[in-house]
Write an enzyme that holds these catalytic residues in place. Structure first.
Site, mmCIF file in Angstrom:
data_model
loop_
_atom_site.group_PDB
_atom_site.id
_atom_site.type_symbol
_atom_site.label_atom_id
_atom_site.label_comp_id
_atom_site.label_asym_id
_atom_site.label_seq_id
_atom_site.Cartn_x
_atom_site.Cartn_y
_atom_site.Cartn_z
ATOM 1 C CB SER A 41 -15.962 25.751 5.084
ATOM 2 O OG SER A 41 -15.603 25.854 3.717
ATOM 3 C CE1 TYR A 57 -19.424 21.994 4.208
ATOM 4 C CE2 TYR A 57 -18.571 23.747 2.798
ATOM 5 C CZ TYR A 57 -18.363 22.762 3.741
ATOM 6 O OH TYR A 57 -17.094 22.529 4.217
#
Length: 267
Positions: A143, A156
């Protein structure tokens, strides 16, 4: 996209029951790949498989990637039923929408279990099959958050960054054995990722973020990703202008990046 690169390749996609995984499956099946589709939701996997070109040639393997024994069993099934594996696309994962001060340690551990430990365990178990025919390709869906770190995504971002660096090590260690390793860094993509994202106590957010709702479609993302993968790119940033700029600045000027992130609304 050069369809000949993936034609007749056996490609295993995790997290294939929707969103990015489903879109990748559509593009790769249309290019002639033989797919192995995994996710926890068998009904949704069946729906995805039935929508693909040459649907019956694709293998369904319902799987919880955090279950080590189940991963081993899935690989045994692939070896028995197909006999080879050319690409592994590690797409399964879960996001986060909670501030660090509001997040329990249990939630932090769950994020790392799904987004890091499960990914590297599955990859390590798959390596003998991938390397059996003079190498294969491993793809990690990280990401942009793993490059820049943003509010509401502390663990995350950390897990996705860890995955990126593990991929770098894997690439270096097994280059001489023919293994290709690619990491994709998506920005915002219009999927259900925010609905399923964990809040501080580990419950799902249950709604779509505005940024997610107005983002690039999963189909457009998959088109760009497959095009880059077939060109043997190994560092692939896909997103809007702000996400691509953030990825560039993260490498050139960390101090400027920190200021940009502080002033960016991500929730």
């Amino acid at each position: 996209m050069n369809n000949t690169v993936v034609y007749n390749k056996v490609i295993w996609i995790t997290g294939a029951s929707g969103g990015i995984g489903e879109a990748l499956a559509n593009k790769l099946a249309a290019a002639g790949a033989i797919l192995i589709l995994s996710a926890r939701r068998e009904t949704e996997l069946t729906r995805v498989r039935d929508s693909l070109v040459n649907a019956q040639q694709h293998l369904l393997l319902p799987l919880d990637i955090t279950d080590t024994a189940a991963v081993a069993a899935a690989l045994a099934t692939i070896k028995q039923q197909i006999g080879r594996l050319d690409w592994l696309i590690n797409n399964a994962g879960i996001s986060q929408r909670s501030l660090i001060m509001d997040t329990t340690l249990e939630t932090e551990r769950k994020l790392f279990e799904v987004d890091y430990f499960a990914q590297i365990n599955l990859t390590r178990q798959a390596l003998p099959l991938l390397l059996a025919d003079d190498g294969g390709k491993v793809v990690f869906v990280s990401s942009v958050a793993g490059l820049v770190g943003t509010q509401y995504r502390g663990s995350y971002s950390a897990a996705k960054a860890a995955l990126h660096l593990w991929a770098n090590s894997l690439r270096a260690e097994l280059f001489d054995q023919g293994l290709q390793v690619a990491t994709i860094f998506p920005g915002f993509v219009n999927t259900d990722v925010s609905r399923n994202a964990l809040t501080g106590d580990g419950s799902a957010l249950g709604k779509m973020d505005n940024a997610q709702a107005n983002a690039m479609s999963a189909d457009k993302f998959a088109e760009k990703a497959v095009k880059a993968l077939t060109k043997d790119k190994n560092y692939i940033v896909i997103g809007g202008i702000k996400e691509r700029l953030g990825a560039i600045v993260s490498r050139l000027s960390p101090n400027l990046l920190y200021k940009m992130v502080r002033n960016t609304k991500v929730r």
